[in-house]
Design a protein around this motif. Structure first.
Motif, PDB file in Angstrom:
ATOM      1  N   ILE A 117      23.989  45.423  39.448  1.00 31.91           N
ATOM      2  CA  ILE A 117      24.751  44.423  40.223  1.00 31.91           C
ATOM      3  C   ILE A 117      26.239  44.765  40.193  1.00 31.91           C
ATOM      4  CG2 ILE A 117      25.528  41.993  40.156  1.00 31.91           C
ATOM      5  CD1 ILE A 117      22.808  41.986  41.230  1.00 31.91           C
ATOM      6  N   ARG A 118      26.723  45.087  38.994  1.00 33.73           N
ATOM      7  CA  ARG A 118      28.145  45.370  38.835  1.00 33.73           C
ATOM      8  C   ARG A 118      28.545  46.583  39.659  1.00 33.73           C
ATOM      9  NH1 ARG A 118      31.754  45.556  33.407  1.00 33.73           N
ATOM     10  NH2 ARG A 118      33.643  46.213  34.453  1.00 33.73           N
ATOM     11  N   ARG A 119      27.667  47.588  39.604  1.00 35.32           N
ATOM     12  CA  ARG A 119      27.972  48.821  40.315  1.00 35.32           C
ATOM     13  C   ARG A 119      27.964  48.595  41.830  1.00 35.32           C
ATOM     14  NH1 ARG A 119      23.729  52.535  38.829  1.00 35.32           N
ATOM     15  NH2 ARG A 119      24.415  52.345  36.674  1.00 35.32           N
ATOM     16  N   GLU A 120      26.969  47.816  42.279  1.00 40.26           N
ATOM     17  CA  GLU A 120      26.796  47.684  43.727  1.00 40.26           C
ATOM     18  C   GLU A 120      27.591  46.535  44.348  1.00 40.26           C
ATOM     19  OE1 GLU A 120      22.616  47.469  44.437  1.00 40.26           O
ATOM     20  OE2 GLU A 120      22.300  49.511  43.682  1.00 40.26           O
ATOM     21  N   GLU A 121      27.760  45.435  43.592  1.00 43.36           N
ATOM     22  CA  GLU A 121      28.372  44.263  44.231  1.00 43.36           C
ATOM     23  C   GLU A 121      29.684  43.818  43.592  1.00 43.36           C
ATOM     24  OE1 GLU A 121      25.550  41.112  45.005  1.00 43.36           O
ATOM     25  OE2 GLU A 121      23.967  42.600  45.277  1.00 43.36           O
ATOM     26  N   GLY A 122      30.142  44.490  42.593  1.00 43.46           N
ATOM     27  CA  GLY A 122      31.451  44.176  42.031  1.00 43.46           C
ATOM     28  C   GLY A 122      31.395  43.251  40.824  1.00 43.46           C
ATOM     29  N   VAL A 123      32.584  43.083  40.220  1.00 48.36           N
ATOM     30  CA  VAL A 123      32.673  42.340  38.955  1.00 48.36           C
ATOM     31  C   VAL A 123      32.341  40.850  39.137  1.00 48.36           C
ATOM     32  CG1 VAL A 123      34.222  41.698  37.058  1.00 48.36           C
ATOM     33  CG2 VAL A 123      34.373  43.958  38.075  1.00 48.36           C
ATOM     34  N   GLU A 124      32.841  40.266  40.232  1.00 45.07           N
ATOM     35  CA  GLU A 124      32.644  38.819  40.420  1.00 45.07           C
ATOM     36  C   GLU A 124      31.166  38.457  40.510  1.00 45.07           C
ATOM     37  OE1 GLU A 124      34.853  36.704  43.286  1.00 45.07           O
ATOM     38  OE2 GLU A 124      36.753  37.199  42.308  1.00 45.07           O
ATOM     39  N   SER A 125      30.478  39.287  41.307  1.00 43.71           N
ATOM     40  CA  SER A 125      29.046  39.057  41.449  1.00 43.71           C
ATOM     41  C   SER A 125      28.339  39.245  40.105  1.00 43.71           C
ATOM     42  CB  SER A 125      28.506  40.041  42.482  1.00 43.71           C
ATOM     43  OG  SER A 125      27.161  39.807  42.702  1.00 43.71           O
ATOM     44  N   PHE A 126      28.793  40.282  39.376  1.00 39.20           N
ATOM     45  CA  PHE A 126      28.215  40.537  38.040  1.00 39.20           C
ATOM     46  C   PHE A 126      28.405  39.320  37.143  1.00 39.20           C
ATOM     47  CE2 PHE A 126      29.590  41.644  33.703  1.00 39.20           C
ATOM     48  CZ  PHE A 126      28.394  42.095  33.166  1.00 39.20           C
ATOM     49  N   LEU A 127      29.642  38.776  37.126  1.00 46.51           N
ATOM     50  CA  LEU A 127      29.925  37.630  36.257  1.00 46.51           C
ATOM     51  C   LEU A 127      29.070  36.420  36.654  1.00 46.51           C
ATOM     52  CD1 LEU A 127      33.797  37.854  35.868  1.00 46.51           C
ATOM     53  CD2 LEU A 127      32.064  38.315  34.128  1.00 46.51           C
ATOM     54  N   TRP A 128      28.924  36.217  37.974  1.00 47.92           N
ATOM     55  CA  TRP A 128      28.114  35.093  38.466  1.00 47.92           C
ATOM     56  C   TRP A 128      26.667  35.229  37.974  1.00 47.92           C
ATOM     57  CZ3 TRP A 128      23.775  33.971  41.260  1.00 47.92           C
ATOM     58  CH2 TRP A 128      23.664  32.675  41.775  1.00 47.92           C
ATOM     59  N   TRP A 129      26.128  36.460  38.178  1.00 49.88           N
ATOM     60  CA  TRP A 129      24.745  36.701  37.769  1.00 49.88           C
ATOM     61  C   TRP A 129      24.589  36.568  36.254  1.00 49.88           C
ATOM     62  CZ3 TRP A 129      20.217  36.788  40.029  1.00 49.88           C
ATOM     63  CH2 TRP A 129      20.166  36.956  41.409  1.00 49.88           C
ATOM     64  N   GLU A 130      25.565  37.114  35.534  1.00 53.92           N
ATOM     65  CA  GLU A 130      25.481  37.102  34.061  1.00 53.92           C
ATOM     66  C   GLU A 130      25.448  35.653  33.542  1.00 53.92           C
ATOM     67  OE1 GLU A 130      26.713  37.029  29.948  1.00 53.92           O
ATOM     68  OE2 GLU A 130      27.927  36.262  31.580  1.00 53.92           O
ATOM     69  N   GLU A 131      26.346  34.812  34.112  1.00 51.44           N
ATOM     70  CA  GLU A 131      26.414  33.418  33.674  1.00 51.44           C
ATOM     71  C   GLU A 131      25.120  32.659  34.020  1.00 51.44           C
ATOM     72  OE1 GLU A 131      29.388  31.035  35.561  1.00 51.44           O
ATOM     73  OE2 GLU A 131      29.186  29.431  34.078  1.00 51.44           O
ATOM     74  N   HIS A 132      24.666  32.890  35.264  1.00 53.13           N
ATOM     75  CA  HIS A 132      23.486  32.145  35.689  1.00 53.13           C
ATOM     76  C   HIS A 132      22.217  32.602  34.978  1.00 53.13           C
ATOM     77  CE1 HIS A 132      26.285  30.689  38.642  1.00 53.13           C
ATOM     78  NE2 HIS A 132      25.439  29.684  38.851  1.00 53.13           N
TER      79      HIS A 132
END
Lengths: 556, 352
Positions: free
Chosen positions: A133-148
């Motif tokens: 996710i981080r590689r493909e969609e960026g840090v913000e998306s990564f953080l969102w996914w990580e939290e959820h």
């Protein structure tokens, strides 16, 4: 009116002593809660005011948000797992039902923080997904996914470990008039599903609300699992304020607000329950028989096996895997430390169980023979207050009470030394305050099942209330006392926040030992204490369940 | 059988085991109306008083007050001359030595029959206790039941054991609170006879609360009728049957018909009426509305114009009637049924 409107047996000295004891014990149990509530009106020192402002502007908003999300999510998952299982178990007869019914309760034996540690390996499997996710969609998306994902995992964990509260509540509700009403519904041409949705579920709603409330309280009270998942719930914030910031006054203030919110929840649950629960009669319960269609049969097994897999089999596999992995360090294990921790756990659990049950018998017995409304209110409050308060709040209340009491005696005197705030006695007091309600609720339910006309028959045969209690009520209460004692014992074995906060120096229980090992990063070293803890708890729950089954078969 | 008399109200009976209740009132905090209002009642030693009344008339409250489970607002209770309750004294229920048998029997489930029977015989010697239990078990027709537990007994057996348990300490007064209500009619009948027999043998003063008229009439030496917390009539079963003080008292024992106020008497029993052809006269006429068949007899409901409730007439089962046909109603006996109400002074304070 020239007659004194007094209870008819107030003149026996034994009963007077008994009632006095009930008053004293009831008020003592309420003392920690009162200490916290009083702090709501006390003014803070400039230092504490600043800390309070910091907490309310930086920590509190997130803490409330995280607590609410976790509570609602866990309650939903627990209901989804617990209600169908309870309904199928009570409504249908199918092979293996008894075994499944026992296994469905066993997740209660696994402390959420141990399950959280065990689940670390499983969660590691999500890392490649997050990296992608981080590689493909960026840090913000990564953080969102990580939290959820963190929320999702913890909610699933809480839901699968705590659903037995909903299952047990639902089972007792469906076994009562739910079945009888259900039969009436089926005779009027409704399908089992329509009977469930239109009759049995609304009937069971008050009981289910009580079970869901217990799940909510467990989630609010949890410290180990939420800390492990990196959440800052209200309990964690309280810990941080007390130990991290060393602001006990501010912590008390925060605790008082938590307490008020929890009391609001309790009032909501009681209002919702109303008088409905009292109208349920478990007598004459019988099921619809064997499931007629293959779909119903599959649904029966699925409804039981899904929660068992999530709440019992998965954590047990994790634990076994953990034990196998830690086999290489068996020679480095400090067995003496584990044995000492087991001894401490046993002493703490046994002594608090005995005190809880004895106190429950004194307070609830006195309330049965008394018409004094205040004693009845005290008995009612003391049975609810403890379990409705998060452990950290009780710990703070007990500390406040200990300091207030300790100030009355010189510290060199024996009583002053006994009342040192970090002594074993205060840990025991806090644990009794918190778990008293579990034991007392069992005693209360057992005593409520005994018709008052039994007492009256005994009075008419010349026995005083005290003699009646010992010769009639107490022998009939044995199953309830055993059930209550086992549940208190199991819960005290698992207790973490209170032991962490109030234990004397160098006093480790199995749960604090496990927690401290994880804290030190020695995850595999805590496999053995965890196994001990889970085994003891499971044994206790199996005893209670088998006892319940025996009673049920007797009434049938 | 004790005779009926109306002695002066303040003269309380003091013979051993006689019960004297005077002006007893009980109120509940959550109710506006008092549950008992100045109840005065005397029960002679060794006699059985049946109490009948509709639900909520105060029967159970009276029993609870007698055994000390309710604190009265005012009044006096004396048993065999000993004051149990007055403005100055209140004897605890466990010291009153009054036996109580409730509707469900309330046997202690964890004690066997022998232990249940011996529960009230605390200060008795072991041998005496054993003899007393055996004697009672034989009296109730259940010898060799000592070792059984309550869950191993049938409903009738449980009630018999409960009766024996209450009688075991030889109480001066026994209170029976609808003890046969949960039993079927055949069992109730046989148990009723057995109970009356044992009570007479034991010479126990007894108050027997029931809502079955046949239980009250056949068992009691006298019957008290309660309504709205007061005793409206107290008399021997025969007198009470012949001269009920009001339609309320009469309706507790039989089907009655309230007639328009212009009639005298203004109520009649269903079996005191007969059906005749319209041409044969009768005091009123109407149309047959419904017929209920009871085996020996049948009840015919006759709808009379301008009268909302139908008149009920009991007729022999052989007689044939058609629903919807017109019919006249005639009084069976010429002798008017006494319905003279007793004066207010005599409503309470009646002694035997």
């Amino acid at each position: 009116m020239f007659f004194k409107k007094k209870p008819f047996h107030s003149d026996t000295w034994g009963l007077r002593l008994w009632k006095f004891l009930a008053w004293a014990l009831g008020l003592t149990l309420l003392a920690p809660v009162l200490v916290i509530l009083l702090s709501l009106f006390s003014s803070l020192s400039p230092d504490s005011t600043e800390a309070w402002q910091q907490i309310s502007s930086f920590l509190l908003k997130d803490a409330i948000k995280e607590t609410i999300i976790l509570v609602i999510g866990s309650c939903v998952v627990a209901s989804l797992l617990g209600i169908p299982a309870a309904w199928f178990i009570e409504n249908f007869d199918f092979p293996g039902k008894r075994l499944l019914s026992i296994a469905l309760v066993l997740p209660l034996a696994i402390p959420p923080f141990i399950a959280a540690i065990i689940s670390s390996d499983l969660r590691e499997k999500l890392i490649p997904f997050l990296i992608k996710i981080r590689r493909e969609e960026g840090v913000e998306s990564f953080l969102w996914w990580e939290e959820h994902l963190r929320y999702g995992c913890l909610i699933l964990l809480f839901g699968s470990l705590l659903y037995p509260y909903v299952f047990l509540a639902g089972r007792s509700a469906f076994a009562g008039s739910g079945i009888i009403m259900g039969e009436a519904g089926r005779m009027l041409g409704r399908s089992p599903w329509r009977v469930f949705s239109s009759i049995q579920l609304p009937l069971a709603r008050p009981a289910l609300a009580a079970g869901i409330f217990l799940v909510a309280m467990e989630v609010i009270n949890d410290y180990g699992a939420v800390k492990h998942f990196g959440f800052n719930t209200l309990t964690v914030t309280l810990f941080t304020t007390w130990f991290g910031m060393d602001q006990i006054e501010t912590a008390k203030k925060l605790a008082s607000w938590i307490l008020i919110s929890v009391f609001f929840l309790v009032a909501l649950e009681h209002w919702h329950r109303g008088r409905a629960l009292r109208s349920l009669h478990p007598e004459g319960a019988k099921s619809f028989g064997s499931p007629s269609s293959i779909i119903t049969r599959i649904a029966c097994y699925l409804s039981c096996l899904v929660p068992i897999s999530l709440g019992l089999i998965l954590p047990l596999f994790g634990l076994i895997d953990w034990l196998l992995k830690s086999s290489s360090i068996y020679d480095q294990i400090d067995w003496e430390e584990i044995i000492t921790a087991s001894r401490h756990t046993l002493i703490l659990a046994l002594s608090s169980t005995v005190i809880c049950l004895a106190t429950a018998l004194i307070i609830i017995g006195a309330a049965r023979f008394s018409t004094n409304p205040i004693l009845r209110v005290i008995s009612k409050f003391s049975t609810v207050a403890g379990y409705a308060c998060p452990g950290t709040v009780i710990a703070l209340g007990v500390m406040g009470f200990a300091v207030a009491l300790g100030n009355q005696f010189p510290s060199e005197s024996w009583i002053g030394r006994l009342l040192v705030p970090s002594g074993f006695i205060w840990l025991l007091f806090a644990i009794v305050t918190r778990y008293f309600s579990i034991g007392s609720q069992m005693v209360q339910q057992g005593l409520a099942r005994q018709n008052k006309s039994l007492d009256q028959s005994s009075f008419s045969l010349g026995k005083t209330p005290t003699k009646t209690f010992f010769r009639i009520n107490l022998p009939l209460l044995k199953p309830s006392i055993l059930g209550g004692a086992t549940l208190v014992f199991v819960d005290v074995c698992k207790e973490l926040p209170l032991c962490l906060l109030l234990r004397p120096f160098d006093f480790e229980t199995l749960s604090t030992l496990t927690y401290s090992k994880v804290d030190q990063g020695a995850i595999y070293a805590c496999a053995i204490p965890s196994l001990f803890l889970i085994s003891v708890s499971m044994l206790g729950l199996i005893i209670v369940e088998l006892n319940g089954w025996r009673k049920l078969s007797k009434t049938k | 059988m004790v005779g009926v008399s109306f002695p002066k109200r303040n003269k309380m009976m003091t013979s051993p085991n006689s019960l004297a209740v005077e002006n007893l009132s009980v109120s509940y905090p959550d109710s506006k109306e008092p549950a008992l209002q100045k109840v005065t009642l005397n029960v002679a030693a060794s006699s059985i008083l049946s109490i009948v009344g509709a639900s909520g008339s105060g029967k159970s409250t009276l029993l609870r007050a007698l055994c000390g489970l309710e604190s009265p607002a005012s009044g006096t209770i004396k048993l065999g001359g000993q004051v149990l309750c007055s403005s100055a004294k209140f004897v605890r229920p466990d010291r009153r030595k009054i036996g109580l048998v409730s509707q469900s029997g309330d046997l202690f489930p964890h004690l066997n029959v022998f232990q249940n029977l011996g529960y009230g015989l605390t200060n008795w010697r072991r041998a005496d206790r054993k003899t007393r239990c055996k004697e009672l078990l034989e009296a109730i027709g259940l010898p060799n039941f000592e070792k059984r537990f309550p869950h191993e007994l049938s409903g009738g057996e449980k009630q018999r054991i409960a009766l024996a348990r209450a009688l075991a300490p030889r109480p001066p007064l026994l209170l029976l609170d609808e003890p046969f209500s949960n039993l079927d009619s055949n069992l109730r009948q046989s148990l009723r006879r057995l109970t009356a027999d044992i009570l007479r043998k034991e010479k126990t003063t007894t108050i027997f609360v029931t809502h079955h008229p046949e239980d009250a009439l056949s068992t009691g030496d006298s019957i008290a009728v309660m309504d709205s917390g007061t005793i409206i009539q107290c008399d021997t079963p025969r007198n009470l049957w012949r001269n009920p003080v009001s339609p309320v008292a009469a309706s507790l024992f039989d089907q009655i018909n309230q007639l328009p106020s212009s009639n005298f008497p203004n109520w009649l029993r269903a079996n005191e009426l007969e059906l005749v052809e319209e041409s044969h006269g009768g005091f009123t006429s109407g149309i047959i509305h419904e017929i209920e068949f009871f085996g020996k007899t049948q009840m015919v409901y006759v709808k009379i114009q301008n009268n909302l409730t139908p008149v009920i007439v009991e007729v022999a089962s052989e007689e044939k009637y058609q629903i919807g046909s017109p019919i006249s109603i005639k009084r069976k006996r010429l002798k008017a049924i006494q319905s003279k109400r007793l004066s207010t002074e005599h409503k309470q304070g009646i002694c035997f």
